[in-house]
Design a protein around this motif. Structure first.
Motif, PDB file in Angstrom:
ATOM      1  N   ASN A   1       0.850  -1.187   0.000  1.00 26.23           N
ATOM      2  CA  ASN A   1       0.000   0.000   0.000  1.00 26.23           C
ATOM      3  C   ASN A   1       0.886   1.237   0.000  1.00 26.23           C
ATOM      4  OD1 ASN A   1      -2.432  -1.442   0.142  1.00 26.23           O
ATOM      5  ND2 ASN A   1      -2.272  -1.613   2.363  1.00 26.23           N
ATOM      6  N   GLU A   2       0.584   2.160  -0.922  1.00 29.46           N
ATOM      7  CA  GLU A   2       1.347   3.392  -1.002  1.00 29.46           C
ATOM      8  C   GLU A   2       0.467   4.560  -0.577  1.00 29.46           C
ATOM      9  OE1 GLU A   2       2.965   3.954  -4.831  1.00 29.46           O
ATOM     10  OE2 GLU A   2       4.201   2.143  -4.782  1.00 29.46           O
ATOM     11  N   SER A   3       1.061   5.526   0.109  1.00 23.78           N
ATOM     12  CA  SER A   3       0.344   6.730   0.493  1.00 23.78           C
ATOM     13  C   SER A   3       1.280   7.916   0.328  1.00 23.78           C
ATOM     14  CB  SER A   3      -0.152   6.643   1.945  1.00 23.78           C
ATOM     15  OG  SER A   3       0.938   6.496   2.827  1.00 23.78           O
ATOM     16  N   VAL A   4       0.673   9.065   0.112  1.00 21.65           N
ATOM     17  CA  VAL A   4       1.440  10.290  -0.076  1.00 21.65           C
ATOM     18  C   VAL A   4       1.066  11.262   1.030  1.00 21.65           C
ATOM     19  CG1 VAL A   4       1.923  12.241  -1.605  1.00 21.65           C
ATOM     20  CG2 VAL A   4       1.513   9.959  -2.556  1.00 21.65           C
ATOM     21  N   LEU A   5       2.047  11.762   1.751  1.00 18.99           N
ATOM     22  CA  LEU A   5       1.820  12.725   2.816  1.00 18.99           C
ATOM     23  C   LEU A   5       2.194  14.117   2.325  1.00 18.99           C
ATOM     24  CD1 LEU A   5       3.302  10.798   5.889  1.00 18.99           C
ATOM     25  CD2 LEU A   5       0.904  10.955   5.187  1.00 18.99           C
ATOM     26  N   ASP A   6       1.365  15.077   2.710  1.00 23.52           N
ATOM     27  CA  ASP A   6       1.644  16.456   2.358  1.00 23.52           C
ATOM     28  C   ASP A   6       2.654  17.010   3.348  1.00 23.52           C
ATOM     29  OD1 ASP A   6       1.643  18.995   1.406  1.00 23.52           O
ATOM     30  OD2 ASP A   6      -0.296  19.549   2.258  1.00 23.52           O
ATOM     31  N   VAL A   7       3.879  17.137   2.905  1.00 26.10           N
ATOM     32  CA  VAL A   7       4.940  17.629   3.780  1.00 26.10           C
ATOM     33  C   VAL A   7       5.038  19.142   3.608  1.00 26.10           C
ATOM     34  CG1 VAL A   7       7.379  17.503   4.358  1.00 26.10           C
ATOM     35  CG2 VAL A   7       6.162  15.461   3.559  1.00 26.10           C
ATOM     36  N   THR A   8       4.743  19.867   4.677  1.00 26.61           N
ATOM     37  CA  THR A   8       4.754  21.315   4.627  1.00 26.61           C
ATOM     38  C   THR A   8       6.148  21.847   4.909  1.00 26.61           C
ATOM     39  OG1 THR A   8       2.478  21.307   5.416  1.00 26.61           O
ATOM     40  CG2 THR A   8       3.668  23.393   5.549  1.00 26.61           C
ATOM     41  N   SER A   9       6.530  22.837   4.155  1.00 23.22           N
ATOM     42  CA  SER A   9       7.840  23.451   4.359  1.00 23.22           C
ATOM     43  C   SER A   9       7.878  24.141   5.715  1.00 23.22           C
ATOM     44  CB  SER A   9       8.116  24.456   3.248  1.00 23.22           C
ATOM     45  OG  SER A   9       8.041  23.831   1.988  1.00 23.22           O
ATOM     46  N   ASP A  10       9.071  24.484   6.127  1.00 19.60           N
ATOM     47  CA  ASP A  10       9.246  25.221   7.367  1.00 19.60           C
ATOM     48  C   ASP A  10       8.424  26.505   7.287  1.00 19.60           C
ATOM     49  OD1 ASP A  10      10.005  26.550   9.591  1.00 19.60           O
ATOM     50  OD2 ASP A  10      12.159  26.355   9.264  1.00 19.60           O
ATOM     51  N   PHE A  11       7.489  26.655   8.209  1.00 19.53           N
ATOM     52  CA  PHE A  11       6.544  27.762   8.132  1.00 19.53           C
ATOM     53  C   PHE A  11       7.250  29.110   8.209  1.00 19.53           C
ATOM     54  CE2 PHE A  11       3.295  30.592  10.023  1.00 19.53           C
ATOM     55  CZ  PHE A  11       2.358  30.517   9.012  1.00 19.53           C
ATOM     56  N   ARG A  12       8.356  29.151   8.915  1.00 21.04           N
ATOM     57  CA  ARG A  12       9.077  30.415   9.054  1.00 21.04           C
ATOM     58  C   ARG A  12       9.693  30.880   7.736  1.00 21.04           C
ATOM     59  NH1 ARG A  12       9.558  27.492  13.620  1.00 21.04           N
ATOM     60  NH2 ARG A  12       9.193  28.520  15.621  1.00 21.04           N
ATOM     61  N   ARG A  13       9.822  29.966   6.789  1.00 22.14           N
ATOM     62  CA  ARG A  13      10.429  30.325   5.513  1.00 22.14           C
ATOM     63  C   ARG A  13       9.404  30.561   4.412  1.00 22.14           C
ATOM     64  NH1 ARG A  13      15.449  25.956   5.192  1.00 22.14           N
ATOM     65  NH2 ARG A  13      16.479  26.579   7.153  1.00 22.14           N
ATOM     66  N   LEU A  14       8.142  30.358   4.675  1.00 23.25           N
ATOM     67  CA  LEU A  14       7.115  30.535   3.663  1.00 23.25           C
ATOM     68  C   LEU A  14       6.989  31.999   3.267  1.00 23.25           C
ATOM     69  CD1 LEU A  14       4.238  28.166   4.894  1.00 23.25           C
ATOM     70  CD2 LEU A  14       5.868  27.767   3.053  1.00 23.25           C
ATOM     71  N   GLN A  15       6.747  32.212   2.001  1.00 24.90           N
ATOM     72  CA  GLN A  15       6.556  33.556   1.470  1.00 24.90           C
ATOM     73  C   GLN A  15       5.157  33.668   0.882  1.00 24.90           C
ATOM     74  OE1 GLN A  15       8.850  35.945   1.945  1.00 24.90           O
ATOM     75  NE2 GLN A  15      10.130  34.414   2.991  1.00 24.90           N
ATOM     76  N   LEU A  16       4.644  34.889   0.828  1.00 22.51           N
ATOM     77  CA  LEU A  16       3.327  35.141   0.249  1.00 22.51           C
ATOM     78  C   LEU A  16       3.480  35.585  -1.199  1.00 22.51           C
ATOM     79  CD1 LEU A  16       1.573  37.068   3.165  1.00 22.51           C
ATOM     80  CD2 LEU A  16       1.451  34.635   2.630  1.00 22.51           C
TER      81      LEU A  16
END
Length: 337
Positions: free
Chosen positions: A77-92
């Motif tokens: 069984n394969e699954s894909v997880l949504d890995v979020t980037s480091d929130f402190r580095r996110l840009q708008l």
């Protein structure tokens, strides 16, 4: 030391046995007496005979494995997880912007169907019922206008229902998420601004207090907060609200007990408040032109700067997009990158 003596005793025994089988009688006599002397000296030491039995013991599961004749087919069984980037580095990154002329923007929220809804109010008496809420699709096209509302403010989704708190008429209008038709009206005792839901109760921001009511609108308790408390949100466990006069963000439990408070010299007039799926809290600094992001424990995570007079920053369920209202008129949609 005892081990060395034991080795010598073995050596003597081997030495006597070797002399016995030799052909030289003189060597035999010399080895015999030398070996016996050494043996007698070693014999004064106390040696013990130790018997060690090693038994092999197999666990039951090993016995089962050893008796297996064949293995069944393996299924992967394969699954894909949504890995979020480091929130402190996110840009708008700006993806869309628009403005409204129907009145000034008051509050809004992302809905589970991907749409965004915000409330507006025209200048005039609160008792009038000529204000609207606007629904925008995920493509940011206006798809619905909800009319005949009296100073709508806070908007909250509960299951398949959309609740709109109306300040002028002192009611919560309950709409269908599918059609936005009215399902029922819940009357409340005070003029209501922001609205949140926690542990089967509504929490209403009523300017100078937070009022806790049950699902039928009956007041359970209220908590004095001081004036200028209009925006409110709920994490998994607590209620969070801001006071625009004291510049203080406060977290309390469902019983009205304070858990933590947050203030900063760079946060002025905390206005709209929202939270994301990780219970991070977004506080719009109306007069500091920024948005402070706090953890659910009240710790500062980061600050989004250079946002002119933000009314709110609302986050979608997947934390991929946010909608920022500025100057009660302009709405900008950003993508987190």
């Amino acid at each position: 030391m005892e081990l060395i003596k034991l080795k010598w005793k073995v050596f003597c025994a081997k030495n006597i046995y070797g002399a016995k089988n030799g052909d030289n009688d003189t060597e035999l006599v010399m080895r015999y007496y030398k070996g016996r002397k050494t043996f007698n000296e070693l014999n004064r030491c106390k040696f013990y005979q130790i018997e060690v039995n090693i038994v092999e013991r197999k666990l039951p599961i090993l016995n089962l494995l050893m008796n297996l004749k064949s293995l069944g087919e393996a299924r992967v069984n394969e699954s894909v997880l949504d890995v979020t980037s480091d929130f402190r580095r996110l840009q708008l990154s700006l993806v869309h912007e628009f403005s409204t002329t129907a009145g000034y923007v008051r509050d809004g929220t992302f809905l589970s169907n991907g749409e965004f809804i915000f409330s507006t109010r025209k200048s005039g008496r609160w008792e009038s019922s000529n204000d609207k809420c606007f629904v925008y699709s995920s493509n940011w096209e206006c798809t619905k206008e909800i009319e005949s509302l009296s100073a709508p403010f806070g908007i909250f989704q509960k299951g398949n229902e959309v609740l709109i708190g109306c300040t002028g008429s002192k009611v919560i209008e309950v709409k269908s998420l599918c059609t936005y038709n009215k399902i029922k009206t819940i009357r409340v005792s005070r003029a209501i601004f922001g609205i949140a839901f926690l542990k089967s109760y509504f929490f209403e921001a009523c300017d100078d207090r937070i009022v806790k009511v049950d699902l039928s609108g009956v007041k359970v308790r209220d908590v004095n907060t001081g004036t200028s408390v209009k925006h409110i949100t709920a994490t998994n466990d607590h209620i969070v609200f801001g006071n625009r006069k004291t510049n203080l963000v406060t977290c309390m439990d469902s019983m009205g007990r304070n858990i933590w408070s947050y203030s900063s010299v760079s946060l002025k007039s905390p206005c709209g408040i929202d939270k994301d799926a990780d219970n991070n809290i977004y506080v719009a600094g109306k007069e500091s032109d920024n948005v402070h992001v706090l953890s659910c424990h009240g710790e500062l995570i980061r600050i989004f700067e250079d946002i002119p007079r933000p009314d709110f920053m609302k986050i979608d369920k997947g934390r991929k997009f946010c909608c920022v209202s500025s100057n009660r008129k302009y709405l900008r949609v950003f993508e987190f990158k």
